[in-house]
Design an enzyme around this catalytic site. Sequence first.
Site, PDB file in Angstrom:
ATOM      1  N   GLY A 139       2.460   2.430  10.786  1.00  0.00           N
ATOM      2  CA  GLY A 139       3.415   3.521  10.623  1.00  0.00           C
ATOM      3  C   GLY A 139       4.115   3.925  11.905  1.00  0.00           C
ATOM      4  N   LYS A 177       0.150   4.234  -0.327  1.00  0.00           N
ATOM      5  CA  LYS A 177      -0.499   5.434   0.227  1.00  0.00           C
ATOM      6  C   LYS A 177      -0.276   6.622  -0.723  1.00  0.00           C
ATOM      7  CE  LYS A 177      -0.102   3.333   4.710  1.00  0.00           C
ATOM      8  NZ  LYS A 177       0.008   3.481   6.162  1.00  0.00           N
ATOM      9  N   HIS A 219      -9.520   1.379   4.804  1.00  0.00           N
ATOM     10  CA  HIS A 219      -8.246   1.537   5.522  1.00  0.00           C
ATOM     11  C   HIS A 219      -8.456   2.499   6.699  1.00  0.00           C
ATOM     12  CE1 HIS A 219      -4.154   2.742   6.423  1.00  0.00           C
ATOM     13  NE2 HIS A 219      -3.781   1.614   5.840  1.00  0.00           N
ATOM     14  N   GLU A 240      -5.448  -4.728  10.668  1.00  0.00           N
ATOM     15  CA  GLU A 240      -4.454  -3.677  10.868  1.00  0.00           C
ATOM     16  C   GLU A 240      -4.766  -2.907  12.143  1.00  0.00           C
ATOM     17  OE1 GLU A 240      -2.394  -2.622   6.948  1.00  0.00           O
ATOM     18  OE2 GLU A 240      -4.138  -1.329   7.127  1.00  0.00           O
ATOM     19  N   GLU A 256      -6.789   4.872   7.818  1.00  0.00           N
ATOM     20  CA  GLU A 256      -6.546   6.291   7.531  1.00  0.00           C
ATOM     21  C   GLU A 256      -7.778   6.909   6.877  1.00  0.00           C
ATOM     22  OE1 GLU A 256      -2.870   5.656   5.440  1.00  0.00           O
ATOM     23  OE2 GLU A 256      -1.926   5.143   7.356  1.00  0.00           O
ATOM     24  N   SER A 273       3.369  -1.894  10.404  1.00  0.00           N
ATOM     25  CA  SER A 273       4.813  -1.961  10.640  1.00  0.00           C
ATOM     26  C   SER A 273       5.419  -3.319  10.299  1.00  0.00           C
ATOM     27  CB  SER A 273       5.152  -1.564  12.083  1.00  0.00           C
ATOM     28  OG  SER A 273       4.747  -0.236  12.326  1.00  0.00           O
ATOM     29  N   ASN A 324       0.862  -1.179   0.000  1.00  0.00           N
ATOM     30  CA  ASN A 324       0.000   0.000   0.000  1.00  0.00           C
ATOM     31  C   ASN A 324       0.900   1.230   0.000  1.00  0.00           C
ATOM     32  OD1 ASN A 324      -1.779   2.064   0.544  1.00  0.00           O
ATOM     33  ND2 ASN A 324      -2.283   1.377   2.624  1.00  0.00           N
TER      34      ASN A 324
END
Length: 252
Positions: free
Chosen positions: A172, A11, A94, A166, A96, A213, A9
């Site tokens: 991250g 991003k 996702h 996730e 985010e 991560s 991904n």
Amino acid sequence: MRKPIVAGNWKMNKTVAEAHALVEELVLGLQSIHGVEKVLCPPFTALMAVYDMVEGTDISVGAQNLFWETSGAYTGEESPLMIKEFCKYVIIGHSERRAYFNETDETVNRKTKTALNVGLLPIVCVGETLKENEAGQTSEVVTRQVLQGLKNIQLPESESLVVAYEPVWAIGTGRAATSEGANSVIKDMIRPALAQVFGESMSQKIRIQYGGSVTAKNAAELFAMSDIDGALVGGASLKSEDFVQIVQAAAK
Ligand code: PGA
């Protein structure tokens, strides 16, 4: 029995020129690795370029989002039919997008339905925040996300859907979940929730990735777990060497 799937991904990273450079290295590095499904999810502006570059390889392309309508006056949105021109997969829900763009279990549900309708394979993301984790609400949260996000959905086959676990606190942050911890959420919470929606037998065949991560260092340990069927990789998917090593780890 479940073929592992590793998806990168990207991003909001990589111009078309940068995507070219990265994919050139990835095509070379990934060509001799078998037994793993490999997916690259660039930003929309690079989808066509990446699609052209991976043609004739076993690498697939995925989008990072889509809209639930197929055409019309929706300025700034991308139709599933447009995405289907270049992509096999699409990431939906996702964290985010849930955090910054008001994505909810309901929009995840609409997007997943429309993706399946046009023949795209959704990678549906679920996961608890740090606050929810510390409050002992992980099971409640991921179960709700699966039951609501996948409500009233018919799956043509088990390979038509991928779920990515996730945990938001691991994304991250350099602080991945432990392999046992991630496996237990997937095995004891997410797979049983999938069984409620699709039945026990189908739930055993649906692939569930871990994301948050993942690195070349921790990948092998995660993939050795009984219920982790690959990874959704953010940061480490932007470096060809790291991503190739992660895919390699999933092949073993
Ligand atoms: P990360 O991101 O690997 O950079 O933690 C994972 C993701 O958000 O899919």
